[in-house]
Design an enzyme around this catalytic site. Structure first.
Site, PDB file in Angstrom:
ATOM      1  N   GLU A 158       5.394  -3.780   7.807  1.00 25.52           N
ATOM      2  CA  GLU A 158       5.592  -3.993   6.534  1.00 25.52           C
ATOM      3  C   GLU A 158       7.058  -4.407   6.329  1.00 25.52           C
ATOM      4  O   GLU A 158       7.829  -3.427   6.195  1.00 25.52           O
ATOM      5  CB  GLU A 158       5.280  -2.701   5.584  1.00 25.52           C
ATOM      6  CG  GLU A 158       3.994  -2.346   5.680  1.00 25.52           C
ATOM      7  CD  GLU A 158       3.687  -1.630   4.449  1.00 25.52           C
ATOM      8  OE1 GLU A 158       2.756  -1.920   3.947  1.00 25.52           O
ATOM      9  OE2 GLU A 158       4.410  -0.542   4.022  1.00 25.52           O
ATOM     10  N   HIS A 179       6.423   5.332   5.626  1.00 24.55           N
ATOM     11  CA  HIS A 179       6.602   3.976   4.788  1.00 24.55           C
ATOM     12  C   HIS A 179       8.162   3.746   4.256  1.00 24.55           C
ATOM     13  O   HIS A 179       8.761   4.618   4.141  1.00 24.55           O
ATOM     14  CB  HIS A 179       5.522   4.270   3.482  1.00 24.55           C
ATOM     15  CG  HIS A 179       5.521   3.066   2.523  1.00 24.55           C
ATOM     16  ND1 HIS A 179       6.476   2.459   1.771  1.00 24.55           N
ATOM     17  CD2 HIS A 179       4.458   2.213   2.429  1.00 24.55           C
ATOM     18  CE1 HIS A 179       5.977   1.561   1.197  1.00 24.55           C
ATOM     19  NE2 HIS A 179       4.792   1.148   1.943  1.00 24.55           N
ATOM     20  N   TRP A 194      -2.365   3.249  -2.921  1.00 20.76           N
ATOM     21  CA  TRP A 194      -2.045   3.270  -4.281  1.00 20.76           C
ATOM     22  C   TRP A 194      -0.629   3.766  -4.582  1.00 20.76           C
ATOM     23  O   TRP A 194      -0.300   3.592  -5.697  1.00 20.76           O
ATOM     24  CB  TRP A 194      -3.053   4.197  -4.865  1.00 20.76           C
ATOM     25  CG  TRP A 194      -4.550   3.828  -4.315  1.00 20.76           C
ATOM     26  CD1 TRP A 194      -5.052   2.949  -3.979  1.00 20.76           C
ATOM     27  CD2 TRP A 194      -5.682   4.625  -5.231  1.00 20.76           C
ATOM     28  NE1 TRP A 194      -6.439   3.006  -4.036  1.00 20.76           N
ATOM     29  CE2 TRP A 194      -6.961   3.868  -4.661  1.00 20.76           C
ATOM     30  CE3 TRP A 194      -5.843   5.707  -6.060  1.00 20.76           C
ATOM     31  CZ2 TRP A 194      -8.192   4.278  -5.332  1.00 20.76           C
ATOM     32  CZ3 TRP A 194      -7.159   6.034  -6.586  1.00 20.76           C
ATOM     33  CH2 TRP A 194      -8.143   5.425  -6.112  1.00 20.76           C
ATOM     34  N   LYS A 195       0.124   4.229  -3.876  1.00 23.40           N
ATOM     35  CA  LYS A 195       1.407   4.693  -4.023  1.00 23.40           C
ATOM     36  C   LYS A 195       1.286   5.898  -5.135  1.00 23.40           C
ATOM     37  O   LYS A 195       0.460   6.557  -5.630  1.00 23.40           O
ATOM     38  CB  LYS A 195       2.686   3.581  -4.308  1.00 23.40           C
ATOM     39  CG  LYS A 195       2.324   2.603  -3.078  1.00 23.40           C
ATOM     40  CD  LYS A 195       3.481   1.646  -3.306  1.00 23.40           C
ATOM     41  CE  LYS A 195       3.460   0.689  -2.060  1.00 23.40           C
ATOM     42  NZ  LYS A 195       4.306  -0.402  -1.906  1.00 23.40           N
ATOM     43  N   SER A 247       2.776  -7.686  -0.038  1.00 23.08           N
ATOM     44  CA  SER A 247       2.496  -8.765  -0.995  1.00 23.08           C
ATOM     45  C   SER A 247       0.959  -9.544  -0.370  1.00 23.08           C
ATOM     46  O   SER A 247       1.012 -10.476  -0.611  1.00 23.08           O
ATOM     47  CB  SER A 247       3.206  -9.799  -1.432  1.00 23.08           C
ATOM     48  OG  SER A 247       4.483  -9.092  -2.030  1.00 23.08           O
ATOM     49  N   GLY A 250      -0.824  -2.667  -1.150  1.00 23.87           N
ATOM     50  CA  GLY A 250      -0.196  -1.832  -2.144  1.00 23.87           C
ATOM     51  C   GLY A 250      -0.922  -2.262  -3.619  1.00 23.87           C
ATOM     52  O   GLY A 250      -1.889  -2.133  -3.991  1.00 23.87           O
ATOM     53  N   GLY A 251      -0.183  -3.442  -4.427  1.00 21.37           N
ATOM     54  CA  GLY A 251      -0.491  -3.552  -5.742  1.00 21.37           C
ATOM     55  C   GLY A 251      -1.807  -4.150  -5.730  1.00 21.37           C
ATOM     56  O   GLY A 251      -2.793  -3.842  -6.679  1.00 21.37           O
TER      57      GLY A 251
HETATM   58  P1  13P Z   1       2.591  -4.608  -2.011  1.00 22.83           P
HETATM   59  O1  13P Z   1       1.053  -4.981  -1.378  1.00 22.83           O
HETATM   60  O2  13P Z   1       2.243  -4.314  -3.405  1.00 22.83           O
HETATM   61  O3  13P Z   1       3.598  -5.808  -1.542  1.00 22.83           O
HETATM   62  O4  13P Z   1       2.873  -3.174  -1.243  1.00 22.83           O
HETATM   63  C1  13P Z   1       2.867  -3.087   0.293  1.00 22.83           C
HETATM   64  C2  13P Z   1       2.777  -1.833   0.564  1.00 22.83           C
HETATM   65  O5  13P Z   1       3.844  -1.248   0.726  1.00 22.83           O
HETATM   66  C3  13P Z   1       1.716  -1.060   1.250  1.00 22.83           C
HETATM   67  O6  13P Z   1       2.086   0.336   1.871  1.00 22.83           O
END
Ligand code: 13P
Length: 248
Positions: free
Chosen positions: A167, A95, A10-11, A212, A233-234
């Site tokens: 990543e 990360h 979720w950041k 992504s 992430g998103g």
């Molecule tokens: P996104 O899916 O938003 O590109 O982010 C990937 C991520 O950094 C997961 O740790």
């Protein structure tokens, strides 16, 4: 046989209210997802809430970071043991955002990794190259350095007890996903590098792809031989998208 793992990072997003809504949506939508292990990694203040909200479900909870030290006078830090104590099972480490914005080196990440294992958590070690590094043809040397940072200090047994996430930095939050072939090439390279120490560990360790990943590209990516799931992430901030990736 490696069980697929789909993890939501979720950041630093959301609020208590939005976390509750998202967690309820994920919990309700888990029907039909039986083969994939599902994990959410909310910000620290919402970890306890997530553990409670997901009690009785098949969704695990993890943190996005933990300290290099076991405990004591380290103002503002959170130990791996605390993360474990509130009911988490996993912790994301290394990360690229932590490497880039908080100066985390391979040495720091190796210390965190060792603390996570000592606390009984499963670390998810993130590795990945920037666009400039890829363009210079350094992808393999960069991910090898990130992997070796832990493998050479903590040993192959430490790798066996964790998860690796590839990543590519240029694919994170940009909508520029690695092609399945680009991702597979790096995943295969990472697995071979682990195999050079232990074929058995290499066959068992899960390597997730992150960058992504969305409902419409998840299946193709996860169909690759060495891609064992995703670090999202998103798309992990919307229950329907996250669940669609888990189904893929
Ligand atoms: P996104 O899916 O938003 O590109 O982010 C990937 C991520 O950094 C997961 O740790």
């Amino acid at each position: 046989m490696r069980q697929p793992l789909v993890a939501g990072n979720w950041k630093m997003n959301g609020s208590k209210a939005s976390a509750e809504t998202l967690l309820a949506g994920i919990k309700e939508g888990m029907g039909g997802i039986s083969k994939t292990e599902v994990l959410v990694c909310p910000p620290f203040p919402y970890l306890g809430l997530a553990v409670s909200a997901l009690a009785g479900s098949r969704v695990a909870v993890g943190a996005q970071n933990a300290c290099t030290e076991a405990g004591g006078a380290f103002t503002g830090e959170v130990s791996a043991a605390m993360v474990k104590d509130v009911g988490c099972i996993y912790v994301i480490l290394g990360h690229s955002e932590r490497r880039q914005y908080y100066g985390e080196t391979d040495e720091i990440i190796a210390k965190k990794y060792a603390q996570a294992l000592a606390a009984g958590l499963t670390p998810i070690l993130c590795v990945g190259e920037t666009l400039a590094e890829r363009e210079r043809g350094e992808t393999q040397s960069v991910v090898a350095r990130h992997l070796d940072g832990v493998m050479e200090t903590a040993g192959i047994e430490a790798i066996a007890r964790g998860v690796i996430a590839y990543e590519p930095v240029w694919a994170i939050g940009t909508g520029m996903t690695a092609t399945p072939e680009q991702a597979q090439e790096v995943h295969a390279f990472l697995r071979q590098r682990v195999a050079a120490k232990s074929a058995e560990v290499a066959a068992g360790v899960r390597i997730l792809y992150g960058g992504s990943m969305k409902p419409d590209n998840a299946l193709e990516l996860m169909s690759q031989a060495d891609i064992d799931g995703g670090l999202i992430g998103g798309a992990s901030l919307k229950a329907s998208d996250f669940l669609a990736i888990c189904r893929a």
